[in-house]
Design an enzyme around this catalytic site. Structure first.
Site, PDB file in Angstrom:
ATOM      1  N   CYS A  19       0.832  -1.198   0.000  1.00 38.99           N
ATOM      2  CA  CYS A  19       0.000   0.000   0.000  1.00 38.99           C
ATOM      3  C   CYS A  19       0.866   1.247   0.000  1.00 38.99           C
ATOM      4  CB  CYS A  19      -0.942   0.010   1.203  1.00 38.99           C
ATOM      5  SG  CYS A  19      -0.081   0.152   2.793  1.00 38.99           S
ATOM      6  N   CYS A  22       3.470   1.723   2.732  1.00 37.15           N
ATOM      7  CA  CYS A  22       4.734   1.026   2.509  1.00 37.15           C
ATOM      8  C   CYS A  22       5.679   1.896   1.682  1.00 37.15           C
ATOM      9  CB  CYS A  22       4.495  -0.293   1.780  1.00 37.15           C
ATOM     10  SG  CYS A  22       3.347  -1.423   2.590  1.00 37.15           S
ATOM     11  N   ASP A 438      10.892  22.596 -35.059  1.00 32.41           N
ATOM     12  CA  ASP A 438      11.988  22.905 -35.967  1.00 32.41           C
ATOM     13  C   ASP A 438      11.496  22.540 -37.374  1.00 32.41           C
ATOM     14  OD1 ASP A 438      14.691  23.365 -36.905  1.00 32.41           O
ATOM     15  OD2 ASP A 438      14.842  21.187 -37.056  1.00 32.41           O
ATOM     16  N   ASP A 638      15.035  17.553 -34.085  1.00 30.13           N
ATOM     17  CA  ASP A 638      15.786  16.332 -34.363  1.00 30.13           C
ATOM     18  C   ASP A 638      17.291  16.525 -34.409  1.00 30.13           C
ATOM     19  OD1 ASP A 638      15.909  17.727 -36.898  1.00 30.13           O
ATOM     20  OD2 ASP A 638      16.543  15.818 -37.761  1.00 30.13           O
ATOM     21  N   ASP A 642      19.143  21.519 -32.063  1.00 27.81           N
ATOM     22  CA  ASP A 642      17.873  21.563 -31.347  1.00 27.81           C
ATOM     23  C   ASP A 642      18.023  21.213 -29.869  1.00 27.81           C
ATOM     24  OD1 ASP A 642      16.422  22.213 -33.638  1.00 27.81           O
ATOM     25  OD2 ASP A 642      16.214  20.108 -34.215  1.00 27.81           O
TER      26      ASP A 642
END
Length: 755
Positions: A19, A22, A438, A638, A642
């Protein structure tokens, strides 16, 4: 084992957590170990992610700290899921429930059957005396609690001993109190007044059985939620055919090394990452990228481990093996995302840290209230109220509400080729108001291609393109490569070029089939005395306004045509922008290209905001401005340039075919080139946060409504007390509800507006 250091991290498998209480205790224990910077514990994955300070920490000290709190831990092995049956926990829980049901059913029928079927009650009483029935109930209930229910008592009282009561403690105290009371009534009835000599063996046994049923169902559902990792691990074959001097031999994957030559036959999976050195085939990469169509792979092309060879036979050279493969990297990223803790979960953990002690206090108050002020038989009413409060409280649902949804969502995303490197990106992406892109390599394919061929002076298109491609065959310029690729695609036969000259910054010249050709801009034509009429000028300007790079071609001193190349827009770009707009998001284009090119692309795609001629170091500043003016922002890119923008954005999304630098700077990686995945990612984040809100509402509303009922709040109005058995059923179903609700994320559509 030496200490780990240098801002490193490690993952532990933690057993015994049931739970949210814990989770809180394990995190607290780990945080107190010297050298620990931060600890995140996940109930759904039963794991702990520990970030270490520069001075490091001893892993054994971490394991010992967890053991002192009553749990077991070990270092998590990345490939552990492969060696352990996926349904082992589910089967073990099923065996415990089946045994408990076998022992409990006779007790339930003996005690409650008479209320349901009076004839059954009379039949039993006629054959078995009451004393024997009582001893039989005692024996069966004791076996139920001591056998399949033993885990509640061993774990519950251990947690109580360590001053950290958990859900097991509540069950142990509740069921144990009912059993102890009934046992004393059975063997020492004189301790109780006659009106209080009731037996609750069936309640104790049924409570344990129902909670075991709930854990069995929960284990099954959690196994389904964690199927993404197992599916990824199962993608990789167990062995590979390796070339040796004497031929081919089958070797296990862990015996492979970089440089090994491997054979992949039709229908087999690619064992590791590498490149093709012999043969050609079609490879199904859908399990990695989400793209349904197979792609062709020939000599020199890259292969990804786990993908499927559908047709021809290949020989490949291994370039990455073991933990360095793309598949292993994806598994690590998915595991990290599934173990992440959203900001909302930290608040939940703080609340639930006090939940079990508060429930125990309420149970005591309910018991004392009924004992001193309740109607007769007071002791019986007090016992029912106290046990019902202990049993009905459900910290499990609270602890699972957030992590189980994250687990399902990130697994669903991985199956679509969307990898969350940071699990909390789910929450940050939910709040995004603008998505910036981009251009080159993101919205476009990243390399020029021939777009237009317009012939003049009686020439036809094929003659013009053949001659221009023949001249450009001697050039290394990207535009020349685009022209040659187009000529090759149209299967044109090129002629040899003579007297080739590259005119730096202006164009090229050469002689083909007895004709002198000059290729370049308008200024080059004028310098060579070649007139450019108004029609050609207008056509060149029109192409430039569309974002294309146009140039003129002249043959033997006369204008022969206009050609243009462009970086093609990805086929999915237009629909991706439309889907983002449908989700209520603004879109932006941030590029280093010229204003005309950027505006042409933005106009074609319907992008709202344009920032052109932007240097890489200025992209981050523009993003910060957009964040201030509009709100939280996601950036899709990419390339290496960037990386700063991906890191600056609230959520960075990298195209998986991009550079490693971009991917490492991003929060989300798209393993395919389908930009519609951006909208899918946003939709999934919204669905996930909505799912978490539903789970949390249920978990807290359930406890807020039913704990007072268990304490007896409705008794003055109805004369009815909540049975501990009904409380156990409700508690078990509460966790099952949360997990089942999270599993809906596996099937909800991501293709429509969920704004």
């Amino acid at each position: 084992m030496p200490p780990l250091s240098a801002q490193s991290a490690l993952d532990l498998e933690v057993e015994g957590m049931t739970c949210a209480s814990c989770v809180r205790r394990v995190e607290t224990a780990l945080a107190k170990v010297p050298g620990v910077a931060q600890a995140n514990v996940n109930l759904a994955t039963r794991s702990a992610h520990v970030t270490l300070m520069p001075e490091g920490a001893d892993p054994q000290a971490l394991i010992a700290a967890i053991a002192k709190r009553g749990y077991q831990a070990q270092l998590r092995q990345p490939e552990a899921a492969r060696n352990v049956p996926a349904d082992e926990e589910y089967r073990a829980a099923g065996r415990r429930f089946a045994l408990a049901l076998l022992l409990t059913l006779p007790v339930f029928l003996l005690e409650m059957g008479g209320h349901l079927i009076p004839a059954l009650h009379h039949m039993i009483q006629a054959r078995i005396d009451m004393q024997t029935l009582t001893w039989l109930e005692f024996a069966l209930a004791t076996l139920t609690l001591a056998g399949p229910g033993r885990q509640f008592f061993t774990r519950g009282f251990k947690a109580l001993w360590h001053l950290g009561p958990d859900m097991n403690t509540l069950v142990a105290l509740g069921a144990g109190s009912a059993w102890l009371y009934s046992t004393l009534v059975t063997f020492a009835p004189s301790l109780f007044p006659p009106e209080s000599r009731h037996l609750y063996f069936e309640a104790a046994a049924v409570v344990v059985t129902l909670i075991l049923l709930g854990r069995w169902l929960e284990a099954r559902a959690r196994g389904q939620a964690g199927s993404a990792i197992r599916h990824l691990l199962d993608l990789q074959p167990r062995t590979a055919w390796v070339r040796h001097e004497g031929g081919w031999s089958e070797q296990p994957l862990d015996a492979l090394a970089v440089g090994d030559e491997l054979r992949v036959r039709p229908g087999e999976k690619v064992p590791v990452d590498g490149s093709v050195i012999e043969g050609e085939s079609w490879i199904d990469e859908s399990m990695i990228t989400g793209e349904p169509m197979p792609v062709t792979r020939a000599i020199g092309d890259r292969l990804i481990g786990g993908t499927l060879n559908t047709r021809g036979s290949l020989v490949m050279r291994a370039t990455q093996v073991g933990a360095d493969t793309v598949l292993a990297h994806i598994v690590r990223m998915v595991e990290q995302a599934q173990g992440a803790k959203l900001p909302i979960q930290r608040l939940v953990d703080r609340v639930t840290g006090w939940f079990v002690p508060a429930v125990m206090a309420l149970a005591v108050l309910a018991f004392l209230g009924w004992l001193f002020w309740g109607p007769e038989p007071r002791l019986t009413h007090a016992l029912i109220a106290g046990v019902a409060v202990l049993i009905i409280a459900c910290p499990c649902a609270m602890g699972l509400a957030t992590p189980i949804s994250i687990m399902v969502a990130t697994g669903r995303a991985a199956g679509l080729g969307i990898i969350f490197r940071q699990g909390d990106a789910l929450q940050r992406l939910r709040n995004a108001r603008v998505v910036a892109f981009d251009k080159t390599g993101t919205l476009t394919q990243g390399h020029p291609a021939l777009a237009d061929v317009l012939a003049f002076g009686g020439l036809d298109r094929v003659t013009l393109l053949t001659a221009v491609a023949s001249v450009q065959s001697a050039s290394e310029h990207p535009i020349a490569r685009a022209i040659l690729e187009a000529a090759t695609a149209e299967q044109l036969s090129l002629a040899p070029v003579e007297d080739f000259t590259a005119l730096t910054g202006a164009g090229v010249r050469g002689r083909v089939a007895g004709h002198d050709w000059l290729l370049g801009n308008e200024a080059l034509m004028r310098d060579h005395g070649i007139p450019v009429d108004a029609a050609a000028q207008a056509r060149t300007r029109d192409l430039a306004s569309q974002g294309k790079t146009a140039f003129l071609a002249a043959r033997d001193g006369r204008l022969a045509g206009v050609l243009a190349v462009a970086d093609p827009i990805r086929p999915s770009a237009r629909s991706a922008i439309a889907r983002l707009h449908a989700l209520g998001l603004k879109t932006a284009l941030i590029t280093g290209d010229h204003e005309a090119t950027a505006r042409a692309v933005a106009t074609e795609l319907g992008i709202d905001i344009i920032h052109a001629q932007t240097l890489p170091e200025h992209k981050a500043a523009i993003l910060q401005t957009l964040q201030r003016e509009i709100g939280p922002l996601a950036f899709v890119g990419d390339g290496i340039n960037d990386a700063p923008a991906l890191a600056t954005a609230d959520v960075g999304i990298a195209i998986g075919q991009g550079t490693d630098v971009a991917i490492e700077s991003a929060d989300v990686v798209l393993m395919n080139e389908d930009l519609n995945s951006v909208a899918r990612t946003v939709t999934l984040s919204r669905l996930t946060l909505r799912n978490i809100a539903q789970n949390l509402f249920w978990a807290f509303a359930y406890n807020a409504a039913l704990i007072p009922v268990a304490a007896g709040a409705i008794y003055p109005f109805t004369g009815v007390q909540l049975s501990p058995m009904l409380g156990a059923g409700a508690m078990a179903l509460s966790s099952v509800f949360v997990v089942t609700n999270a599993l809906r994320l596996k099937w909800q559509t991501l293709e429509r507006d969920h704004a």
